[in-house]
Motif scaffolding. Structure first.
Motif, PDB file in Angstrom:
ATOM      1  N   ILE A 221     -63.129 -40.176 -66.616  1.00 38.78           N
ATOM      2  CA  ILE A 221     -62.009 -40.930 -67.164  1.00 38.78           C
ATOM      3  C   ILE A 221     -62.444 -42.379 -67.311  1.00 38.78           C
ATOM      4  CG2 ILE A 221     -59.652 -41.745 -66.795  1.00 38.78           C
ATOM      5  CD1 ILE A 221     -59.154 -39.137 -65.258  1.00 38.78           C
ATOM      6  N   ARG A 222     -62.289 -42.919 -68.510  1.00 42.33           N
ATOM      7  CA  ARG A 222     -62.643 -44.306 -68.784  1.00 42.33           C
ATOM      8  C   ARG A 222     -61.348 -45.057 -69.089  1.00 42.33           C
ATOM      9  NH1 ARG A 222     -67.566 -46.521 -71.175  1.00 42.33           N
ATOM     10  NH2 ARG A 222     -68.241 -44.362 -71.222  1.00 42.33           N
ATOM     11  N   GLN A 223     -61.049 -46.072 -68.295  1.00 41.23           N
ATOM     12  CA  GLN A 223     -59.850 -46.877 -68.524  1.00 41.23           C
ATOM     13  C   GLN A 223     -60.251 -48.246 -69.040  1.00 41.23           C
ATOM     14  OE1 GLN A 223     -56.423 -46.435 -65.903  1.00 41.23           O
ATOM     15  NE2 GLN A 223     -57.770 -45.259 -64.548  1.00 41.23           N
ATOM     16  N   MET A 224     -59.552 -48.673 -70.089  1.00 37.91           N
ATOM     17  CA  MET A 224     -59.889 -49.927 -70.764  1.00 37.91           C
ATOM     18  C   MET A 224     -58.622 -50.730 -71.038  1.00 37.91           C
ATOM     19  SD  MET A 224     -62.461 -48.140 -73.490  1.00 37.91           S
ATOM     20  CE  MET A 224     -61.347 -46.765 -73.687  1.00 37.91           C
ATOM     21  N   ALA A 225     -58.805 -52.020 -71.193  1.00 36.23           N
ATOM     22  CA  ALA A 225     -57.725 -52.907 -71.611  1.00 36.23           C
ATOM     23  C   ALA A 225     -58.193 -53.656 -72.844  1.00 36.23           C
ATOM     24  CB  ALA A 225     -57.365 -53.882 -70.500  1.00 36.23           C
TER      25      ALA A 225
ATOM     26  N   VAL B 280     -45.387 -47.833 -76.644  1.00 36.92           N
ATOM     27  CA  VAL B 280     -45.649 -46.656 -77.464  1.00 36.92           C
ATOM     28  C   VAL B 280     -46.930 -46.005 -76.962  1.00 36.92           C
ATOM     29  CG1 VAL B 280     -46.067 -45.821 -79.806  1.00 36.92           C
ATOM     30  CG2 VAL B 280     -44.544 -47.771 -79.447  1.00 36.92           C
ATOM     31  N   VAL B 281     -46.888 -44.689 -76.799  1.00 37.34           N
ATOM     32  CA  VAL B 281     -48.054 -43.925 -76.363  1.00 37.34           C
ATOM     33  C   VAL B 281     -48.609 -43.191 -77.571  1.00 37.34           C
ATOM     34  CG1 VAL B 281     -48.911 -42.096 -74.845  1.00 37.34           C
ATOM     35  CG2 VAL B 281     -47.111 -43.650 -74.043  1.00 37.34           C
ATOM     36  N   GLY B 282     -49.894 -43.362 -77.802  1.00 33.58           N
ATOM     37  CA  GLY B 282     -50.571 -42.675 -78.893  1.00 33.58           C
ATOM     38  C   GLY B 282     -51.626 -41.739 -78.329  1.00 33.58           C
ATOM     39  N   THR B 283     -51.554 -40.487 -78.728  1.00 32.54           N
ATOM     40  CA  THR B 283     -52.518 -39.479 -78.280  1.00 32.54           C
ATOM     41  C   THR B 283     -53.239 -38.932 -79.497  1.00 32.54           C
ATOM     42  OG1 THR B 283     -51.011 -38.868 -76.495  1.00 32.54           O
ATOM     43  CG2 THR B 283     -52.801 -37.343 -76.976  1.00 32.54           C
ATOM     44  N   THR B 284     -54.560 -39.019 -79.486  1.00 28.83           N
ATOM     45  CA  THR B 284     -55.306 -38.489 -80.628  1.00 28.83           C
ATOM     46  C   THR B 284     -55.482 -36.987 -80.475  1.00 28.83           C
ATOM     47  OG1 THR B 284     -57.432 -38.959 -79.577  1.00 28.83           O
ATOM     48  CG2 THR B 284     -56.563 -40.624 -81.090  1.00 28.83           C
TER      49      THR B 284
ATOM     50  N   ARG C 135     -60.357 -41.087 -72.458  1.00 34.01           N
ATOM     51  CA  ARG C 135     -60.292 -42.544 -72.569  1.00 34.01           C
ATOM     52  C   ARG C 135     -58.837 -42.972 -72.652  1.00 34.01           C
ATOM     53  NH1 ARG C 135     -65.153 -43.396 -76.954  1.00 34.01           N
ATOM     54  NH2 ARG C 135     -66.754 -42.474 -75.619  1.00 34.01           N
ATOM     55  N   GLN C 136     -58.470 -43.843 -71.739  1.00 32.33           N
ATOM     56  CA  GLN C 136     -57.116 -44.378 -71.707  1.00 32.33           C
ATOM     57  C   GLN C 136     -57.215 -45.885 -71.902  1.00 32.33           C
ATOM     58  OE1 GLN C 136     -54.490 -42.668 -68.812  1.00 32.33           O
ATOM     59  NE2 GLN C 136     -53.558 -44.649 -68.400  1.00 32.33           N
ATOM     60  N   GLN C 137     -56.516 -46.363 -72.929  1.00 34.99           N
ATOM     61  CA  GLN C 137     -56.632 -47.771 -73.303  1.00 34.99           C
ATOM     62  C   GLN C 137     -55.247 -48.416 -73.299  1.00 34.99           C
ATOM     63  OE1 GLN C 137     -58.793 -50.212 -76.922  1.00 34.99           O
ATOM     64  NE2 GLN C 137     -58.847 -48.011 -76.944  1.00 34.99           N
TER      65      GLN C 137
ATOM     66  N   LYS D 296     -47.640 -58.933 -73.801  1.00 37.06           N
ATOM     67  CA  LYS D 296     -46.931 -57.703 -73.438  1.00 37.06           C
ATOM     68  C   LYS D 296     -47.771 -56.465 -73.732  1.00 37.06           C
ATOM     69  CE  LYS D 296     -42.274 -59.364 -74.104  1.00 37.06           C
ATOM     70  NZ  LYS D 296     -41.989 -60.503 -74.852  1.00 37.06           N
ATOM     71  N   LEU D 297     -47.587 -55.467 -72.868  1.00 36.18           N
ATOM     72  CA  LEU D 297     -48.172 -54.155 -73.118  1.00 36.18           C
ATOM     73  C   LEU D 297     -47.362 -53.502 -74.229  1.00 36.18           C
ATOM     74  CD1 LEU D 297     -50.095 -51.826 -72.334  1.00 36.18           C
ATOM     75  CD2 LEU D 297     -48.360 -51.106 -70.681  1.00 36.18           C
ATOM     76  N   LYS D 298     -48.034 -53.139 -75.313  1.00 37.20           N
ATOM     77  CA  LYS D 298     -47.353 -52.524 -76.455  1.00 37.20           C
ATOM     78  C   LYS D 298     -47.736 -51.057 -76.635  1.00 37.20           C
ATOM     79  CE  LYS D 298     -45.425 -56.179 -78.617  1.00 37.20           C
ATOM     80  NZ  LYS D 298     -44.042 -56.246 -79.039  1.00 37.20           N
ATOM     81  N   TYR D 299     -48.993 -50.725 -76.309  1.00 39.91           N
ATOM     82  CA  TYR D 299     -49.486 -49.369 -76.549  1.00 39.91           C
ATOM     83  C   TYR D 299     -50.313 -48.876 -75.372  1.00 39.91           C
ATOM     84  CZ  TYR D 299     -48.250 -50.050 -81.450  1.00 39.91           C
ATOM     85  OH  TYR D 299     -47.563 -50.275 -82.614  1.00 39.91           O
ATOM     86  N   ILE D 300     -50.218 -47.579 -75.133  1.00 40.67           N
ATOM     87  CA  ILE D 300     -51.153 -46.873 -74.260  1.00 40.67           C
ATOM     88  C   ILE D 300     -51.763 -45.788 -75.141  1.00 40.67           C
ATOM     89  CG2 ILE D 300     -51.477 -45.471 -72.191  1.00 40.67           C
ATOM     90  CD1 ILE D 300     -48.940 -46.846 -71.053  1.00 40.67           C
ATOM     91  N   LEU D 301     -53.070 -45.843 -75.300  1.00 44.17           N
ATOM     92  CA  LEU D 301     -53.777 -44.909 -76.180  1.00 44.17           C
ATOM     93  C   LEU D 301     -54.597 -43.944 -75.344  1.00 44.17           C
ATOM     94  CD1 LEU D 301     -55.062 -47.574 -78.727  1.00 44.17           C
ATOM     95  CD2 LEU D 301     -52.914 -46.277 -78.803  1.00 44.17           C
TER      96      LEU D 301
END
Length: 166
Positions: A3-7, A141-145, A85-87, A71-76
């Protein structure tokens, strides 16, 4: 599975966005564009906003006090080469346009309506398309590819709302 977490942060000043052009990375050997950011350090795993502020200062010289409405707008979320990968994607406004040069890549102020024409990752491009279509959305907003029937990448969007666990 790793698991790779990024900002990632997109800093705006009027109608321009501070973008970084990179000649390559550990994963890719071609030129591409992205926001300001990187991987979360172990001690930042529970607070990606701290990681984002750290990356902003390291890569641009902007101090936390020079950024408004951060502000946090998206979690990808994406599954890429057996790695999840969680961004965490933040948006903020800068009080000025003066940045320090970065060892990570070249920084440029780009008009926001030109971002989707840059060579970015698919997930960042999808995010910018969504953001430009919904600039005033207040929710995260959560975006899942995923892939469609033809095996082309696509993204599914969900609005994150507070829930009651019990």
């Amino acid at each position: 599975m790793e698991i790779r977490q990024m900002a990632t942060a997109f800093l705006t000043n009027q109608d321009d966005v501070l973008m970084m052009k990179k000649a390559g990375s550990k994963l890719f050997q071609f030129e591409f564009w992205g926001g300001i950011g990187g991987h979360l350090e172990y001690e930042e795993l529970n607070n990606p906003m701290l990681a984002s502020y750290r990356e902003i200062e390291e890569e641009t010289g902007f101090k936390r006090k020079e950024i408004n409405n951060f502000k946090l707008k998206y979690i990808l979320i994406e599954n890429n080469d057996g790695e999840i990968r969680q961004q965490y994607v933040y948006f903020g406004e800068t009080k000025h346009r003066n940045f320090a040069p970065s060892d990570e890549g070249e920084l440029y102020w780009i008009p926001r309506n030109e971002i989707t024409s840059l060579h970015t990752s698919k997930i960042i491009n999808y995010t910018w398309i969504h953001y430009l279509e919904h600039p005033f959305i207040k929710d995260i907003v959560v975006g899942t590819t995923t892939r469609n029937k033809e095996q082309y990448s696509q993204i599914q969007w969900s609005i994150m709302k507070e829930t009651v666990a019990f």
